[in-house]
Design a protein around this motif. Structure first.
Motif, PDB file in Angstrom:
ATOM      1  N   PHE A  26      -9.732   5.554 -31.705  1.00 53.71           N
ATOM      2  CA  PHE A  26     -10.663   6.456 -32.383  1.00 53.71           C
ATOM      3  C   PHE A  26      -9.926   7.318 -33.396  1.00 53.71           C
ATOM      4  O   PHE A  26     -10.429   7.548 -34.498  1.00 53.71           O
ATOM      5  CB  PHE A  26     -11.384   7.345 -31.367  1.00 53.71           C
ATOM      6  CG  PHE A  26     -12.283   8.354 -32.031  1.00 53.71           C
ATOM      7  CD1 PHE A  26     -13.547   7.992 -32.470  1.00 53.71           C
ATOM      8  CD2 PHE A  26     -11.860   9.657 -32.252  1.00 53.71           C
ATOM      9  CE1 PHE A  26     -14.377   8.918 -33.115  1.00 53.71           C
ATOM     10  CE2 PHE A  26     -12.675  10.576 -32.883  1.00 53.71           C
ATOM     11  CZ  PHE A  26     -13.934  10.200 -33.315  1.00 53.71           C
ATOM     12  N   ALA A  29      -9.341   5.291 -36.469  1.00 56.22           N
ATOM     13  CA  ALA A  29     -10.610   5.060 -37.159  1.00 56.22           C
ATOM     14  C   ALA A  29     -11.074   6.319 -37.882  1.00 56.22           C
ATOM     15  O   ALA A  29     -11.534   6.269 -39.026  1.00 56.22           O
ATOM     16  CB  ALA A  29     -11.673   4.608 -36.156  1.00 56.22           C
ATOM     17  N   GLU A  30     -10.929   7.455 -37.223  1.00 60.62           N
ATOM     18  CA  GLU A  30     -11.333   8.731 -37.832  1.00 60.62           C
ATOM     19  C   GLU A  30     -10.495   9.028 -39.067  1.00 60.62           C
ATOM     20  O   GLU A  30     -11.019   9.513 -40.083  1.00 60.62           O
ATOM     21  CB  GLU A  30     -11.198   9.857 -36.812  1.00 60.62           C
ATOM     22  CG  GLU A  30     -11.734  11.190 -37.301  1.00 60.62           C
ATOM     23  CD  GLU A  30     -11.629  12.267 -36.242  1.00 60.62           C
ATOM     24  OE1 GLU A  30     -12.488  13.166 -36.229  1.00 60.62           O
ATOM     25  OE2 GLU A  30     -10.685  12.216 -35.427  1.00 60.62           O
ATOM     26  N   TYR A  33     -11.731   6.955 -41.876  1.00 61.84           N
ATOM     27  CA  TYR A  33     -12.990   7.531 -42.369  1.00 61.84           C
ATOM     28  C   TYR A  33     -12.730   8.750 -43.258  1.00 61.84           C
ATOM     29  O   TYR A  33     -13.292   8.872 -44.349  1.00 61.84           O
ATOM     30  CB  TYR A  33     -13.877   7.917 -41.182  1.00 61.84           C
ATOM     31  CG  TYR A  33     -15.065   8.755 -41.570  1.00 61.84           C
ATOM     32  CD1 TYR A  33     -16.203   8.172 -42.117  1.00 61.84           C
ATOM     33  CD2 TYR A  33     -15.049  10.144 -41.408  1.00 61.84           C
ATOM     34  CE1 TYR A  33     -17.293   8.952 -42.487  1.00 61.84           C
ATOM     35  CE2 TYR A  33     -16.129  10.924 -41.774  1.00 61.84           C
ATOM     36  CZ  TYR A  33     -17.245  10.320 -42.315  1.00 61.84           C
ATOM     37  OH  TYR A  33     -18.308  11.088 -42.687  1.00 61.84           O
ATOM     38  N   GLU A  44     -12.377  -0.607 -37.196  1.00 64.01           N
ATOM     39  CA  GLU A  44     -11.691   0.078 -36.099  1.00 64.01           C
ATOM     40  C   GLU A  44     -12.693   0.701 -35.130  1.00 64.01           C
ATOM     41  O   GLU A  44     -12.505   0.654 -33.907  1.00 64.01           O
ATOM     42  CB  GLU A  44     -10.761   1.141 -36.661  1.00 64.01           C
ATOM     43  CG  GLU A  44      -9.776   1.716 -35.653  1.00 64.01           C
ATOM     44  CD  GLU A  44      -8.738   0.707 -35.170  1.00 64.01           C
ATOM     45  OE1 GLU A  44      -8.146   0.949 -34.104  1.00 64.01           O
ATOM     46  OE2 GLU A  44      -8.527  -0.327 -35.851  1.00 64.01           O
ATOM     47  N   PHE A  45     -13.790   1.279 -35.650  1.00 64.24           N
ATOM     48  CA  PHE A  45     -14.834   1.812 -34.773  1.00 64.24           C
ATOM     49  C   PHE A  45     -15.439   0.695 -33.922  1.00 64.24           C
ATOM     50  O   PHE A  45     -15.779   0.915 -32.746  1.00 64.24           O
ATOM     51  CB  PHE A  45     -15.935   2.492 -35.587  1.00 64.24           C
ATOM     52  CG  PHE A  45     -15.552   3.831 -36.159  1.00 64.24           C
ATOM     53  CD1 PHE A  45     -14.973   4.809 -35.368  1.00 64.24           C
ATOM     54  CD2 PHE A  45     -15.787   4.127 -37.502  1.00 64.24           C
ATOM     55  CE1 PHE A  45     -14.622   6.050 -35.883  1.00 64.24           C
ATOM     56  CE2 PHE A  45     -15.435   5.355 -38.035  1.00 64.24           C
ATOM     57  CZ  PHE A  45     -14.850   6.324 -37.227  1.00 64.24           C
ATOM     58  N   ASN A  46     -15.593  -0.496 -34.505  1.00 61.27           N
ATOM     59  CA  ASN A  46     -16.118  -1.638 -33.741  1.00 61.27           C
ATOM     60  C   ASN A  46     -15.236  -1.934 -32.536  1.00 61.27           C
ATOM     61  O   ASN A  46     -15.728  -2.233 -31.440  1.00 61.27           O
ATOM     62  CB  ASN A  46     -16.212  -2.885 -34.634  1.00 61.27           C
ATOM     63  CG  ASN A  46     -17.332  -2.796 -35.651  1.00 61.27           C
ATOM     64  OD1 ASN A  46     -18.240  -1.970 -35.524  1.00 61.27           O
ATOM     65  ND2 ASN A  46     -17.280  -3.628 -36.671  1.00 61.27           N
ATOM     66  N   THR A  58     -18.151   8.118 -31.763  1.00 57.63           N
ATOM     67  CA  THR A  58     -17.786   6.892 -32.486  1.00 57.63           C
ATOM     68  C   THR A  58     -18.993   6.306 -33.193  1.00 57.63           C
ATOM     69  O   THR A  58     -18.904   5.894 -34.361  1.00 57.63           O
ATOM     70  CB  THR A  58     -17.187   5.857 -31.508  1.00 57.63           C
ATOM     71  OG1 THR A  58     -16.059   6.429 -30.843  1.00 57.63           O
ATOM     72  CG2 THR A  58     -16.745   4.602 -32.237  1.00 57.63           C
ATOM     73  N   ARG A  62     -19.325   5.843 -37.243  1.00 56.08           N
ATOM     74  CA  ARG A  62     -19.592   4.514 -37.797  1.00 56.08           C
ATOM     75  C   ARG A  62     -20.869   4.550 -38.632  1.00 56.08           C
ATOM     76  O   ARG A  62     -20.935   3.961 -39.716  1.00 56.08           O
ATOM     77  CB  ARG A  62     -19.702   3.460 -36.694  1.00 56.08           C
ATOM     78  CG  ARG A  62     -19.824   2.039 -37.271  1.00 56.08           C
ATOM     79  CD  ARG A  62     -19.781   0.974 -36.205  1.00 56.08           C
ATOM     80  NE  ARG A  62     -21.001   0.935 -35.407  1.00 56.08           N
ATOM     81  CZ  ARG A  62     -21.284  -0.001 -34.508  1.00 56.08           C
ATOM     82  NH1 ARG A  62     -20.400  -0.980 -34.269  1.00 56.08           N
ATOM     83  NH2 ARG A  62     -22.403   0.030 -33.807  1.00 56.08           N
ATOM     84  N   SER A  65     -20.055   6.027 -41.878  1.00 55.32           N
ATOM     85  CA  SER A  65     -19.336   5.067 -42.721  1.00 55.32           C
ATOM     86  C   SER A  65     -20.318   4.098 -43.371  1.00 55.32           C
ATOM     87  O   SER A  65     -20.221   3.819 -44.574  1.00 55.32           O
ATOM     88  CB  SER A  65     -18.306   4.298 -41.883  1.00 55.32           C
ATOM     89  OG  SER A  65     -17.345   5.171 -41.330  1.00 55.32           O
ATOM     90  N   ASP A  78     -27.431   2.654 -35.904  1.00 58.87           N
ATOM     91  CA  ASP A  78     -26.521   3.484 -35.109  1.00 58.87           C
ATOM     92  C   ASP A  78     -27.141   4.831 -34.774  1.00 58.87           C
ATOM     93  O   ASP A  78     -27.004   5.327 -33.648  1.00 58.87           O
ATOM     94  CB  ASP A  78     -25.201   3.681 -35.855  1.00 58.87           C
ATOM     95  CG  ASP A  78     -24.229   2.530 -35.630  1.00 58.87           C
ATOM     96  OD1 ASP A  78     -24.481   1.702 -34.729  1.00 58.87           O
ATOM     97  OD2 ASP A  78     -23.220   2.449 -36.352  1.00 58.87           O
TER      98      ASP A  78
END
Length: 270
Positions: A26, A29-30, A33, A44-46, A58, A62, A65, A78
């Motif tokens: 996370f 991924a953050e 972002y 990466e969030f996936n 998360t 996402r 994004s 989402d």
């Protein structure tokens, strides 16, 4: 026996290797972002969601994004998923509202921003979006109420005073317009739109000298603002008809409808 054990160890190794490749970070991924690398962030969030499919934070990032990439259908999926897990998650309603805004569906935008504000009444940004959508939908008095709440939350911010002035202008509260734009211009003195709108309100209320000051400010920075030129001319028409008619003629020649409709007031004036 040893062969079987070796095979089992190899299987476990490859399974653990495969599984480790499916687990995302996370934090990574953050960071992607925050740096605007939205496609990589989504990947990466996936991976994070592969092992934690109900993680709200998360899912939210996402969705954001997807929103930044204008992949609105996926973003809404989402946001809907978040609300199925937590119906009080204000930012999910706000996200749906922002997408509705981008798609020019102001009724749906207002509905979702209102739901967001119900669940997080102290979120300044949500209150601003809600107020602006209400202005778009012609609900000016309600907009002013929420803008007043935004002002209470952040009295140092200029934006709520600007939109409050706009809402008051549409609802016919001339004095309110002047008060709101006075406050706005104390914080943001160089905003030409605010000077023009305050000048317009002052002109409507008969304070022509003060209105001329605002129109002068606009024209000093933007001489081709022909609406301001025409309105300044109308403020000057009795006191200085020669200058007023020259200004009206200039604005009319540049296509300004207000100036064209008032040229008849210049009979006998050059």
């Amino acid at each position: 026996m040893r062969i079987s054990l070796t095979i089992n160890l190899l299987v476990c190794f490859f399974v653990s290797l495969l599984f480790s490749q499916c687990i995302g970070s996370f934090r990574d991924a953050e960071a992607l972002y925050q740096n605007g690398r939205y496609e990589e962030a989504i990947q990466e969030f996936n991976r994070v969601l592969f092992v934690s499919s109900t993680d709200l934070k998360t899912l939210h990032l996402r969705a954001r994004s997807y929103e930044e990439l204008q992949m609105y259908d996926k973003a809404i999926q989402d946001y809907r998923r978040i609300l199925s897990l937590d119906p009080t998650y204000a930012q999910a309603y706000a996200g749906i509202g922002k997408i509705a805004w981008e798609e020019d569906d102001m009724k749906d935008a207002e509905k979702n921003f209102l739901l967001a504000a119900m669940h997080d009444p102290k979120d300044y940004d949500i209150l601003i979006f809600l107020s602006r959508s209400m202005i778009k939908n012609g609900r000016f008095k309600s907009s002013v109420e929420f803008l007043d709440e935004a002002i209470r939350l952040k009295p140092e911010e200029a934006m709520p005073h600007y939109y409050k002035g706009i809402a008051q202008a549409y609802s016919g509260d001339g004095l309110g317009v002047i008060v709101s734009f006075n406050k706005y211009l104390e914080i943001e003195p160089d905003n030409l739109s605010a000077h023009y709108n305050r000048g317009f309100a002052l002109m409507k209320l008969g304070y022509k000298e003060w209105a001329i000051e605002d129109f002068d400010e606009v024209l000093d920075k933007n001489p081709k603002h022909y609406e301001a030129l025409a309105r300044r001319a109308l403020c000057l028409i009795d006191k200085n008809p020669r200058q007023a008619c020259l200004d009206l003629e200039t604005a009319a020649l540049n296509g300004n409808l207000l100036a064209k409709s008032n040229m008849k007031r210049c009979n006998g004036n050059p």
